[in-house]
Design an enzyme around this catalytic site. Sequence first.
Site, PDB file in Angstrom:
ATOM      1  N   ASP A 186       0.838  -1.196   0.000  1.00  0.00           N
ATOM      2  CA  ASP A 186       0.000   0.000   0.000  1.00  0.00           C
ATOM      3  C   ASP A 186       0.875   1.248   0.000  1.00  0.00           C
ATOM      4  O   ASP A 186       1.955   1.240  -0.593  1.00  0.00           O
ATOM      5  CB  ASP A 186      -0.926  -0.045   1.220  1.00  0.00           C
ATOM      6  CG  ASP A 186      -2.269   0.622   0.956  1.00  0.00           C
ATOM      7  OD1 ASP A 186      -2.292   1.871   0.902  1.00  0.00           O
ATOM      8  OD2 ASP A 186      -3.274  -0.078   0.814  1.00  0.00           O
ATOM      9  N   ASP A 195      -0.303   2.228  18.255  1.00  0.00           N
ATOM     10  CA  ASP A 195      -1.124   1.030  18.105  1.00  0.00           C
ATOM     11  C   ASP A 195      -0.476  -0.020  17.209  1.00  0.00           C
ATOM     12  O   ASP A 195      -0.840  -1.198  17.277  1.00  0.00           O
ATOM     13  CB  ASP A 195      -2.487   1.396  17.498  1.00  0.00           C
ATOM     14  CG  ASP A 195      -3.426   2.066  18.479  1.00  0.00           C
ATOM     15  OD1 ASP A 195      -3.073   2.165  19.668  1.00  0.00           O
ATOM     16  OD2 ASP A 195      -4.516   2.507  18.044  1.00  0.00           O
ATOM     17  N   THR A 211      10.479   7.136   1.840  1.00  0.00           N
ATOM     18  CA  THR A 211      10.648   6.088   2.838  1.00  0.00           C
ATOM     19  C   THR A 211       9.329   5.352   3.000  1.00  0.00           C
ATOM     20  O   THR A 211       8.311   5.715   2.403  1.00  0.00           O
ATOM     21  CB  THR A 211      11.067   6.678   4.195  1.00  0.00           C
ATOM     22  OG1 THR A 211       9.943   7.396   4.747  1.00  0.00           O
ATOM     23  CG2 THR A 211      12.254   7.616   4.042  1.00  0.00           C
ATOM     24  N   HIS A 218      -3.640   5.947   3.749  1.00  0.00           N
ATOM     25  CA  HIS A 218      -4.338   4.764   3.250  1.00  0.00           C
ATOM     26  C   HIS A 218      -3.724   3.474   3.794  1.00  0.00           C
ATOM     27  O   HIS A 218      -4.427   2.598   4.307  1.00  0.00           O
ATOM     28  CB  HIS A 218      -4.295   4.793   1.726  1.00  0.00           C
ATOM     29  CG  HIS A 218      -5.200   3.821   1.049  1.00  0.00           C
ATOM     30  ND1 HIS A 218      -4.783   2.583   0.653  1.00  0.00           N
ATOM     31  CD2 HIS A 218      -6.501   3.922   0.669  1.00  0.00           C
ATOM     32  CE1 HIS A 218      -5.783   1.948   0.058  1.00  0.00           C
ATOM     33  NE2 HIS A 218      -6.842   2.744   0.051  1.00  0.00           N
ATOM     34  N   ASN A 316     -14.032   1.005  -6.590  1.00  0.00           N
ATOM     35  CA  ASN A 316     -15.058   1.956  -6.137  1.00  0.00           C
ATOM     36  C   ASN A 316     -15.664   2.773  -7.271  1.00  0.00           C
ATOM     37  O   ASN A 316     -16.054   3.914  -7.062  1.00  0.00           O
ATOM     38  CB  ASN A 316     -14.426   2.941  -5.133  1.00  0.00           C
ATOM     39  CG  ASN A 316     -13.698   2.258  -4.016  1.00  0.00           C
ATOM     40  OD1 ASN A 316     -14.088   1.198  -3.561  1.00  0.00           O
ATOM     41  ND2 ASN A 316     -12.614   2.876  -3.566  1.00  0.00           N
ATOM     42  N   ALA A 331      -7.878  -7.449  -8.938  1.00  0.00           N
ATOM     43  CA  ALA A 331      -8.869  -8.255  -8.220  1.00  0.00           C
ATOM     44  C   ALA A 331      -9.700  -9.112  -9.161  1.00  0.00           C
ATOM     45  O   ALA A 331     -10.306 -10.102  -8.739  1.00  0.00           O
ATOM     46  CB  ALA A 331      -9.784  -7.347  -7.393  1.00  0.00           C
ATOM     47  N   SER A 388     -11.222  -0.623  -0.398  1.00  0.00           N
ATOM     48  CA  SER A 388      -9.908  -0.667   0.254  1.00  0.00           C
ATOM     49  C   SER A 388     -10.038  -1.012   1.723  1.00  0.00           C
ATOM     50  O   SER A 388      -9.178  -1.674   2.305  1.00  0.00           O
ATOM     51  CB  SER A 388      -9.213   0.698   0.150  1.00  0.00           C
ATOM     52  OG  SER A 388      -8.590   0.870  -1.085  1.00  0.00           O
TER      53      SER A 388
END
Length: 439
Positions: A186, A195, A211, A218, A316, A331, A388
């Site tokens: 991604d 987290d 980087t 996203h 989408n 996909a 997504s």
Amino acid sequence: MDRRPFGGQPDRPNGHASGQGTEYTGRYVVLLDQSNQESGLNALRSSAGIANVERVRGSEVGNVSALLENPDVSVQFEELGAAVVEVRPEQRHALVTTAEAEPTIIAAEPERMVYAMPITAPTQAPTEFFPAYRSDEDVVVRHSRAEMAAAQGPAWDEQAWTWGLQAIRSNLSHLTGRGAKVAVLDTGVDTDHPDLVGCLEETMSFVLGETVEDGNGHGTHCIGTVAGPAHPQQGPRYGVACDARILAGKVLSNAGSGTDGQILAGMAWAVSRGARVISMSLGAFVRPGELFPQTYEILAKRALERGTVIVAAAGNDSRRPPRIEPVSRPANCPSILAVAALDKSITPSFFSNGGINGQGGEVNIAAPGRDVHSAAPGGGHQSLSGTSMATPHVAGVLALLVEANPNASAADLMATMKSGAFPLMQPLRDVGAGLLQAP
């Protein structure tokens, strides 16, 4: 080997993505016989004069982003038996005819641009999404109030768990994804997010000059949905498989765009690092009747043989109810799981693409994709919508299945996930096997 005609004569892109067009880079993606890769490359050298070939072996990917941007170099990924080749415009026809005639070349297709797949929710200020989807906020706002109210569905109590985790029954599962490696290809990740620090096994950027740090949001959001912690710093739990190990591959720039070559580089890295699942919330527009890309399909089959399942966003582009667009690439490949998005009412989101193209262009499963709460760069959280956002729910459930049966084949993991889905009333075209369910 079933072979279709190879691609035509692409030009390098200029200007911004429209979201509805097809952008080419000028290079070709070539699939080679894995047992005899050199013969295919030699044939292309002699007939089409392809640029000098640099080999990338296994996980040795340190300089691959620079190689992919070098017009004087072709890049071979030995792990996958694939190459991204540079060829002069006047030699493209020779490359295509050689690929059709040479038995050690399985497929050759023009390299395309790919994009992240978020939809800007109507309650949010626009963020730095890629140009192809910057107009989506207006589309959402124009939806009638009645449709928006219907999409909210029943009242979900999200104090402890997000509505998405409750919908897929993740809150009732004793599994945590322990021992499962999931690669998320991604826009990178916020490596300092409190987290997510604990779930990151390894990171790698395949974008030249950037980087792995996520300047888009996203990728961080998707990784949070796969493996956010059991007890986040604030708000409800949002991660499906809190003990899964994440391989964060940056294959899309901070603007949300990338190339097939960068995706292939990330796939090769993920497979070499032992990923059991590759999650790709990205893709490119597909026209009605367009066939799936043979290159991605063969690579997906090779990954399956090595025990790796690939999951990708269905796209989408739809504007339901009047317009349903086909599942995006990659996909739309038969060996890649295509994930549709659901609203809180457990009905297809208005933007979610459908399985209107045959030969692999089906939706395989549906998952929560509207108003999904997850991690954001800077240590915070945000809600996003899109196929997504549905895709990493599926990747997380596959991680749970890996924990439950570590020796299961990739085909068995896919079959178990589909058979465990909750059947829905909507057409197979829109939801596939049904609502994703955690084991």
